[in-house]
Design a protein around this motif. Structure first.
Motif, short mmCIF file in Angstrom:
data_model
loop_
_atom_site.label_atom_id
_atom_site.label_comp_id
_atom_site.label_asym_id
_atom_site.label_seq_id
_atom_site.Cartn_x
_atom_site.Cartn_y
_atom_site.Cartn_z
N HIS B 9 0.95 -1.41 -0.05
CA HIS B 9 0.02 0.07 0.02
C HIS B 9 0.83 1.27 -0.02
CE1 HIS B 9 -3.60 -2.48 0.80
NE2 HIS B 9 -3.39 -2.78 2.02
N HIS B 31 -0.30 -4.95 -7.80
CA HIS B 31 -1.11 -4.70 -6.65
C HIS B 31 -2.31 -3.65 -6.89
CE1 HIS B 31 -2.20 -3.76 -2.35
NE2 HIS B 31 -2.00 -2.84 -2.52
N CYS B 35 -6.53 -3.69 -5.38
CA CYS B 35 -6.76 -3.35 -4.17
C CYS B 35 -7.52 -1.97 -4.38
CB CYS B 35 -5.31 -2.75 -3.68
SG CYS B 35 -5.47 -1.99 -2.01
N CYS B 38 -6.09 1.22 -2.58
CA CYS B 38 -5.08 2.04 -3.40
C CYS B 38 -5.71 2.82 -4.23
CB CYS B 38 -4.05 1.18 -3.58
SG CYS B 38 -2.78 0.75 -2.31
ZN LIG Z 1 -3.27 -1.53 -1.71
#
Ligand SMILES: [Zn+2]
Lengths: 162, 230
Positions: B9, B31, B35, B38
Motif C-alpha cells: 500500500h 497490486h 486493491c 489504493c
Molecule cells: Zn493497496
C-alpha cells in the motif's frame, strides 16, 4: 460574535505573511498588497468563521477580493469581453494556486518535504533518496506515502481541490 | 525478500511522486489492479504532480535555499506597527458597525456570488467530476413555476452550491438559503433577477454537505419559491 483584538492580531501574525505572498503573486501590485491583506482580515473578523476553517476562509476571501478589484480596476463592464475575463481570471487562479501549493509544501513536516524534493523535484530514485537522506528505502517509501497524503489534506484545507 | 501488504500500500506515495525501481513499479502496478483501497487513494492524489508543477521546477521558496517570502516587497515596517494600524481600523469599523452591518452582509453575499460565478467554470472545469457532488432538484411551492437544480459540491472549506434556475421571476432580488440540521437558515448567495428569468450562480456555505437539512430559493422579500431536501 466578532473576534476580539487579540485574536485579530494573532490571525495577522500567523497568516499575514502567507496572505501577503498570495496577494503579491496574484496581483504583482506592491502598493496594494498590505491593503488587501488587511481588508481580508477585517472581513474575516466581521464574519467570524469557526477557527478550523480559518485558513481556507482567509484564502477564499482573498481570492474574491483580488478578483473583484482586478475587474473593477481593469475595465468597464460594456468593454469586457467574456473570453478576456475568463482568460485573465484563469491566469489569476493559476497564480493563486501556485502560491497555495508553495505554502502547502512549506507546511509539510521537514522530513516529508525533503522526500518530495528528492523524489519529485530532483527526480531521484527511492534508492538514491535513501542514500542522500540516510534512511532505509522502506522509510523513504513510507515518508513518501505520508507526504502525499498530508499534502492532499493541507491543499483541501486551503480549498485547492483539483 | 518478502513484501507485506502494508509495504505494498505504502508504495503509492513513491508511485505518485516517481522514483520506484522497475521491480517495485511492476509489483505496485499489479497490486493496484486488485486493491480497492489504493485505487481510491490514487484517485484522491493522482492530480498531485500537476499541482506540484505549479510551484516551478524547484518547488518554490520552501524547497530552495532562497529566503522564504523574500520576493514580497515593502515589508519594511515592523509587524507590530502594522498590527496597530489594523486594530485601529477594527476599532473604527466596530463603531460604525451597526450602521453598515446589513449593507455589508448583503455586499459580502453578492461578492461571494460574483467570485463564484466567474471563477466557477475556471476553477471547476476539469476537476468537477472528481469532487463529491450531490444533485438535487428544488420543488416549486404552490403557485410557483420555477425550475431549480442545485449541485452540492464538497470542498475543503465547506460546500459549494451551484444553482441553475429557469422560469424565475424577472425582477427583484433572489437568494439561496441554507438551513442546517438545527433549523438555522443562512444566505449562501444572492443575485438579481434577469429579464430572461434564468441564471446560473454559485454560492458557498461553511456547512458540510451532511449538515445541510434543506435549501430554499427565496425572493428578496422572503417569499419561498422552491425548496429542496438533501
Ligand atoms: Zn493497496
Amino acid at each position: 460574535m466578532p473576534l476580539d483584538d487579540e485574536a485579530i492580531a494573532e490571525i495577522y501574525r500567523e497568516h499575514g505573511p502567507m496572505l501577503r505572498r498570495v496577494v503579491w503573486r496574484a496581483t504583482s501590485d506592491a502598493n496594494r498588497v498590505e491593503d488587501i491583506v488587511q481588508e481580508v482580515i477585517l472581513r474575516v473578523w466581521k464574519q467570524a468563521p469557526e477557527a478550523d476553517n480559518l485558513r481556507a476562509y482567509l484564502i477564499t476571501t482573498a481570492r474574491h477580493l483580488i478578483v473583484d478589484q482586478h475587474r473593477a480596476a481593469g475595465r468597464r463592464p460594456q468593454q469586457a469581453q467574456l473570453g478576456e475575463i475568463a482568460e485573465s481570471d484563469s491566469a489569476l487562479d493559476r497564480a493563486l494556486d501556485q502560491v497555495l501549493v508553495e505554502e502547502a509544501l512549506g507546511r509539510l513536516q521537514t522530513n516529508h518535504r525533503e522526500i518530495v524534493r528528492c523524489l519529485y523535484y530532483e527526480r531521484m530514485t527511492v534508492a538514491e533518496t535513501s542514500r542522500r537522506v540516510g534512511v532505509p528505502e522502506g522509510t523513504v517509501k513510507s515518508r513518501a506515502y505520508y507526504a502525499v497524503r498530508n499534502l492532499r489534506v493541507i491543499l483541501d484545507e486551503m480549498g485547492v481541490t483539483r | 525478500m518478502t513484501t507485506g501488504l502494508d509495504d505494498l500500500h505504502v508504495m503509492l506515495g513513491a508511485y505518485v511522486l516517481g522514483g520506484l525501481s522497475d521491480e517495485d513499479h511492476r509489483t505496485f502496478s499489479e497490486h493496484l489492479r486488485s486493491c480497492r483501497q489504493c485505487q481510491t487513494e490514487l484517485g484522491q492524489v493522482s492530480g498531485m504532480p500537476r499541482l506540484l508543477d505549479l510551484a516551478g521546477p524547484e518547488g518554490g521558496p520552501h524547497l530552495t535555499d532562497a529566503q522564504v517570502g523574500a520576493p514580497v516587497p515593502l515589508i519594511t515596517e515592523p509587524d507590530d506597527e502594522r498590527v496597530a494600524t489594523l486594530l485601529g481600523e477594527v476599532g473604527r469599523r466596530r463603531r460604525r458597525r451597526r450602521a453598515w452591518l446589513s449593507v455589508v452582509a448583503a455586499a459580502a453575499a453578492v461578492l461571494i456570488f460574483a467570485g463564484g460565478a466567474w471563477l466557477g467554470p475556471q476553477l471547476l472545469g476539469p476537476s468537477t467530476p472528481t469532487l463529491p457532488t450531490t444533485r438535487v432538484a428544488a420543488a416549486p411551492v404552490a403557485g410557483s413555476q420555477v425550475r431549480i437544480d442545485i449541485a452540492l459540491v464538497t470542498r475543503g472549506w465547506g460546500t459549494q452550491l451551484d444553482v441553475v434556475c429557469n422560469d424565475m421571476p424577472t425582477n427583484g432580488e433572489l437568494a439561496l438559503w441554507v438551513i442546517d440540521r438545527s433549523g438555522k437558515a443562512t444566505t449562501a448567495a444572492s443575485w438579481r433577477a434577469t429579464p430572461a428569468g434564468s441564471s446560473r450562480v454559485t454560492g458557498a456555505t461553511a456547512l458540510r454537505t451532511n449538515e445541510i437539512q434543506s435549501l430554499e430559493v427565496r425572493t428578496g422579500t422572503g417569499r419561498v419559491l422552491a425548496a429542496a431536501q438533501t
